[in-house]
Scaffold this active site. Structure first.
Site, PDB file in Angstrom:
ATOM      1  N   HIS A 195     -15.000-109.011 -91.223  1.00  0.00           N
ATOM      2  CA  HIS A 195     -13.671-108.362 -91.782  1.00  0.00           C
ATOM      3  C   HIS A 195     -12.830-107.466 -90.620  1.00  0.00           C
ATOM      4  O   HIS A 195     -11.622-107.624 -91.449  1.00  0.00           O
ATOM      5  CB  HIS A 195     -13.535-107.584 -93.018  1.00  0.00           C
ATOM      6  CG  HIS A 195     -13.863-109.551 -94.192  1.00  0.00           C
ATOM      7  ND1 HIS A 195     -15.170-109.916 -94.207  1.00  0.00           N
ATOM      8  CD2 HIS A 195     -13.471-109.600 -94.879  1.00  0.00           C
ATOM      9  CE1 HIS A 195     -14.780-110.449 -95.596  1.00  0.00           C
ATOM     10  NE2 HIS A 195     -14.327-110.360 -95.562  1.00  0.00           N
TER      11      HIS A 195
ATOM     12  N   GLU B 255      -9.809-108.606 -97.515  1.00  0.00           N
ATOM     13  CA  GLU B 255      -9.450-109.883 -98.521  1.00  0.00           C
ATOM     14  C   GLU B 255      -8.943-109.859 -98.994  1.00  0.00           C
ATOM     15  O   GLU B 255      -8.575-111.248 -99.611  1.00  0.00           O
ATOM     16  CB  GLU B 255     -11.061-110.318 -99.278  1.00  0.00           C
ATOM     17  CG  GLU B 255     -11.914-111.273 -99.667  1.00  0.00           C
ATOM     18  CD  GLU B 255     -12.697-111.844 -98.167  1.00  0.00           C
ATOM     19  OE1 GLU B 255     -12.132-111.954 -97.802  1.00  0.00           O
ATOM     20  OE2 GLU B 255     -12.163-114.181 -98.868  1.00  0.00           O
TER      21      GLU B 255
ATOM     22  N   CYS C 258     -21.040-113.052 -90.985  1.00  0.00           N
ATOM     23  CA  CYS C 258     -21.139-112.498 -91.541  1.00  0.00           C
ATOM     24  C   CYS C 258     -22.406-111.384 -91.431  1.00  0.00           C
ATOM     25  O   CYS C 258     -23.876-112.050 -90.957  1.00  0.00           O
ATOM     26  CB  CYS C 258     -21.326-112.808 -92.783  1.00  0.00           C
ATOM     27  SG  CYS C 258     -21.693-111.698 -94.331  1.00  0.00           S
TER      28      CYS C 258
ATOM     29  N   ASP D  77     -18.637-117.090 -93.758  1.00  0.00           N
ATOM     30  CA  ASP D  77     -18.980-116.033 -94.145  1.00  0.00           C
ATOM     31  C   ASP D  77     -19.350-116.036 -95.515  1.00  0.00           C
ATOM     32  O   ASP D  77     -18.842-116.755 -96.410  1.00  0.00           O
ATOM     33  CB  ASP D  77     -18.076-115.281 -93.672  1.00  0.00           C
ATOM     34  CG  ASP D  77     -17.432-114.178 -93.257  1.00  0.00           C
ATOM     35  OD1 ASP D  77     -18.303-112.978 -93.866  1.00  0.00           O
ATOM     36  OD2 ASP D  77     -16.520-113.592 -94.178  1.00  0.00           O
ATOM     37  N   SER D  78     -18.959-115.132 -96.405  1.00  0.00           N
ATOM     38  CA  SER D  78     -19.095-114.969 -97.725  1.00  0.00           C
ATOM     39  C   SER D  78     -16.858-115.000 -97.955  1.00  0.00           C
ATOM     40  O   SER D  78     -16.750-115.475 -99.109  1.00  0.00           O
ATOM     41  CB  SER D  78     -19.054-113.269 -98.073  1.00  0.00           C
ATOM     42  OG  SER D  78     -18.064-112.553 -97.219  1.00  0.00           O
TER      43      SER D  78
ATOM     44  N   CYS E 175     -18.877-105.511 -89.805  1.00  0.00           N
ATOM     45  CA  CYS E 175     -18.592-106.566 -90.522  1.00  0.00           C
ATOM     46  C   CYS E 175     -17.891-107.431 -90.329  1.00  0.00           C
ATOM     47  O   CYS E 175     -16.728-106.602 -89.216  1.00  0.00           O
ATOM     48  CB  CYS E 175     -18.603-106.032 -91.977  1.00  0.00           C
ATOM     49  SG  CYS E 175     -17.538-106.793 -93.338  1.00  0.00           S
TER      50      CYS E 175
HETATM   51  N1  DGL Z   1     -17.986-111.001 -94.020  1.00  0.00           N
HETATM   52  C1  DGL Z   1     -19.114-109.664 -94.228  1.00  0.00           C
HETATM   53  C2  DGL Z   1     -19.620-108.538 -93.142  1.00  0.00           C
HETATM   54  O1  DGL Z   1     -19.693-109.387 -91.754  1.00  0.00           O
HETATM   55  C3  DGL Z   1     -18.597-108.495 -95.666  1.00  0.00           C
HETATM   56  C4  DGL Z   1     -18.331-109.187 -96.728  1.00  0.00           C
HETATM   57  C5  DGL Z   1     -19.085-109.005 -98.022  1.00  0.00           C
HETATM   58  O2  DGL Z   1     -19.245-108.064 -98.483  1.00  0.00           O
HETATM   59  O3  DGL Z   1     -18.934-109.842 -97.931  1.00  0.00           O
HETATM   60  O4  DGL Z   1     -20.710-108.000 -93.366  1.00  0.00           O
END
Ligand code: DGL
Length: 276
Positions: free
Chosen positions: A196, A162, A80, A17-18, A194
């Protein structure tokens, strides 16, 4: 370059993931498949992905896929939504037969459109990148034209989470100001698009008070991972108390603090300097 032989069941599953959001997916996979070894990579050096161009996301995703292959992964889970929406095909082409590749969008779309579903009007909240790609609306419509899909970009949420900012007055006020938007008024299900967002699910539940079904990807993806491994004879039946590894591309204190909470257990972070 000749392709390596097919992967073997004892090899690890790579998840990326990011940032730390993908740990919600890693946690569900760990619970569903306790014998599997996991390698997690959070690309904190490039967080957030949600505001980046498709070309950048593809570039990052390929480099991370290579890192996973170098670490002998049998499967790569793109945990992600933004990278799933913008780079899944690219990663799949790049990886070829060397590993299985799974994205987080498909399992959710399958759940929403499953036979006998009662979804009439579905909302999607996600990063700008995911919403701009229109992936959920396109895939849901492909499976069932009758479902109405309303999408809303909620760019502040991932960064807020985050930073370890959830379950407080300010996070609630940001979440509510998004959910109060008139376009989301008539939905009967909401996709948390997302990885997150499971962390703010209690606050979203509080807002809807049970009137809207909330769908997040972690459990759906964990089940999908299980099915894919089983289908390809890659389930690790011998693993006992596997040791998982966790990497980030740039150390941040916020990551250290929240990561354990996201994964639901003690973890030791290492910096993988793949960009330095
Ligand atoms: N976790 C990422 C997603 O599921 C989003 C966070 C980001 O913008 O990097 O899209």
């Amino acid at each position: 370059m000749p392709e390596k032989a097919k992967p073997a069941a004892s090899q690890p599953i790579g998840i990326f993931d990011s940032g730390i959001g993908g740990l919600t997916v890693a946690r569900a996979i760990k619970e569903r498949l306790p014998k599997e070894k996991l390698i997690y990579f959070g690309d904190t050096a490039h967080f957030p992905y949600g505001d980046k161009s498709a070309d950048s996301i593809k570039y990052y995703a390929i480099r991370i896929a290579q890192f996973m292959l170098d670490n002998n992964c049998k499967m790569i889970v793109i945990a992600c939504n933004t990278a799933s929406a913008l780079a899944y095909d690219t990663v799949k082409d790049f990886v070829g037969k060397r590993a299985l590749v799974v994205n987080v969008v498909e399992p959710v779309v399958s759940k929403i459109t499953a036979k006998g579903h009662k979804h009439k009007s579905v909302g999607v909240i996600a990063t700008k990148g995911t919403i701009k790609s229109d992936i959920y609306a396109r895939k849901i419509k492909e499976a069932d034209k009758a479902i109405e899909v309303t999408s809303l970009a909620t760019p502040l949420l991932a960064s807020m989470i985050e930073e370890g900012f959830f379950n407080n007055k300010i996070s609630r006020s940001i979440i509510n100001s998004y959910l109060e938007k008139p376009k989301l008024k008539k939905i009967n299900a909401l996709i948390l698009g997302c990885t997150h967002y499971p962390l703010i699910k209690p606050e979203i539940e509080e807002f809807y008070k049970g009137k809207v079904e909330l769908v997040d990807s972690s459990d759906e993806v964990a089940e999908f991972v299980y099915q894919q491994l089983k289908k390809n004879n890659l389930l690790n039946s011998l693993g006992n108390k596997p040791i998982h590894r966790f990497y980030i591309s740039d150390y941040t204190e916020a990551f250290e603090k929240s990561a354990q909470y996201f994964f639901g257990g003690k973890i030791k972070l290492q910096e993988a300097r793949i960009w330095k």
